[in-house]
Scaffold this active site. Sequence first.
Site, PDB file in Angstrom:
ATOM      1  N   THR A 195       0.846  -1.100  -0.117  1.00 11.30           N
ATOM      2  CA  THR A 195      -0.165   0.256   0.637  1.00 11.30           C
ATOM      3  C   THR A 195       0.908   0.913  -0.146  1.00 11.30           C
ATOM      4  OG1 THR A 195      -1.668   1.311   0.598  1.00 11.30           O
ATOM      5  CG2 THR A 195      -0.242  -0.084   2.333  1.00 11.30           C
ATOM      6  N   ARG A 196       0.397   2.185  -0.976  1.00 11.20           N
ATOM      7  CA  ARG A 196       1.188   3.339  -0.635  1.00 11.20           C
ATOM      8  C   ARG A 196       0.060   4.669  -0.324  1.00 11.20           C
ATOM      9  NH1 ARG A 196      -1.316   4.535  -6.145  1.00 11.20           N
ATOM     10  NH2 ARG A 196      -1.826   6.590  -5.755  1.00 11.20           N
ATOM     11  N   HIS A 200      -7.589   2.217   4.958  1.00 10.38           N
ATOM     12  CA  HIS A 200      -9.285   2.552   5.641  1.00 10.38           C
ATOM     13  C   HIS A 200     -10.140   1.225   5.747  1.00 10.38           C
ATOM     14  CE1 HIS A 200      -8.475   6.770   4.999  1.00 10.38           C
ATOM     15  NE2 HIS A 200      -7.908   6.739   3.837  1.00 10.38           N
ATOM     16  N   HIS A 203      -9.963  -1.068   3.420  1.00  8.12           N
ATOM     17  CA  HIS A 203      -8.848  -2.849   3.140  1.00  8.12           C
ATOM     18  C   HIS A 203      -8.677  -3.080   4.117  1.00  8.12           C
ATOM     19  CE1 HIS A 203      -7.412   2.103   1.465  1.00  8.12           C
ATOM     20  NE2 HIS A 203      -7.519   1.030   0.446  1.00  8.12           N
ATOM     21  N   ARG A 289      -7.174  -3.477  -8.274  1.00  7.58           N
ATOM     22  CA  ARG A 289      -7.862  -3.192  -8.962  1.00  7.58           C
ATOM     23  C   ARG A 289      -6.807  -1.720  -9.123  1.00  7.58           C
ATOM     24  NH1 ARG A 289     -11.476   0.314  -8.915  1.00  7.58           N
ATOM     25  NH2 ARG A 289     -12.821   0.743 -10.906  1.00  7.58           N
TER      26      ARG A 289
END
Length: 572
Positions: A195-196, A200, A203, A289
């Site tokens: 992740t970058r 939330h 996720h 995605r």
Amino acid sequence: MTMLSNLTPIPELYVSYDSAQKLKVEAGDLKSLDLTPRQICDLELLMNGGFNPLKGFLSEADYNGVVDNMRLADGQLWPMPITLDVSDAFAEKLELGEDIALRDQEGVILATMTVTDRWEPNKSREAEKVFGADDSAHPAVNYLHNTAGKIYLGGPVTGIQQPVHYDFRGRRDTPNELRAYFRKLGWRRIVAFQTRNPLHRAHQELTFRAAKEAQANLLIHPVVGMTKPGDVDHFTRVRCYEAVLDKYPAATTTMSLLNLAMRMAGPREAVWHGLIRANHGCTHFIVGRDHAGPGKNSAGEDFYGPYDAQDLYRANQSEIGCEMVDFKHMVYVQERAQYEPNDEIADKDDVTVLNISGTELRRRLAEGLEIPEWFSFPEVVKELRRTKPPRSQQGFTVFFTGFSGSGKSTIANALMVKLMEMGGRPVTLLDGDIVRKNLSSELGFSKEHRDLNIRRIGYVASEITKNGGIAICAPIAPYATTRRAVREDVEAYGAFVEVHVATTIEECERRDRKGLYKLAREGKIKEFTGISDPYDVPEGSELRIETENVDVDNCAHQVLLKLEQMGLIGLS
């Protein structure tokens, strides 16, 4: 019982402590290269085994193979060119076979490298093959053409010491440190989440499901090197991750930070991320995605299809050595008060599906609007609000561009007075002449010097913006690439409002208060914008102002109205 291959130590490029001390002394006689932040990220992962099987920066043969078909010269899968780009001037000083010292930006030696290859790459071809298009709207393509050096050097690296990180030291692990940790805890199957962005609830739901589906432990593995211009800074993100870690079962979840410089290369990036996670001891990897997509291209369309990354990963999965857990778009179903994959909701017409995009979240933060509990955790929202107060309390930059004599300085002065009258934030005017006198007195008017002058203005404006002030800039700034670089500098901290003062060259020449056009026509001023030097007309300006037959007060008021519309000031 044999140890699982994902948990055995992998090769690193570091020498022993004693050899490193000896090399440090010897390196005093070597030619030195101070690395850029991106090169330091690459070097760290080369040295600690994160980029295994690479033994250094790619040779020309390896580079060509990687660009053409994602293969090193020996046939191994590797999708991303890891190259040491340098200037012409530096490359010319080198002999092939020579060792050079690789240093950080403070001059501390990190490694030595034997230069086996030196070549000038075809960057347009690299852009087409690696990023799918030679389109400068892609941040990595823009970097390639406008920031990276012209010459590439290749050769093996000898690691002396790892780059120093003063932040979150306990959260940073090398591949071998993670493998040892998994061994110690008896973890056999580990699914990594890349992740970058802040985490939330969607996720969290996605990672829970992925770990369950793979029957694996979870490694939250965020990137804290370089991400996309405009992303939330990593300090804020890590505080957000730490705030939600206790929502996960401690016995089956851990978090580690990855000092990777992302390229936002979509499908190829997904394969690259998988190889890096395999090196860190993971057995599974979540590919979502539009994985590592950079957003829209110059035509306003997505660079990559939503599932291109998953398709390329699937095709290469056996060689990556890290199984893909493909994930769909998660949305909140109000009636059931839970997150579900968007394309698995059978009764879509009968339920309320809620979702907040990244753009919408940024808007709500910027305008101080409510962010619902179903979307994110209060702890995360609190951290984000600390870093990103509402727009009306943030610093910003107004950047005027236009021909000499177009009226930029006059409007900028009027705007400054109006903003000072309103009060609330300090206002600084960085006018062309003032800057030339105080910041750039040694610079001439060549393209290189004019670029440097604008970059200095951008740097000062970004610092003012970061610290909550208003910067008003009024240089000519004729070149689009330089304006874009300044925009990126400023947008890391606040809004950038480009105002094109679109006075025609004929009108500017008619006004010619300083007599400069006359001198330029006579050839007494070389490289004069609009006469003997080009002006790239801005295409995506926030505001365009016509000054002919319009008084200055009205022009300045148009800017104020734009600032109000953007939520940066309140005129009430």
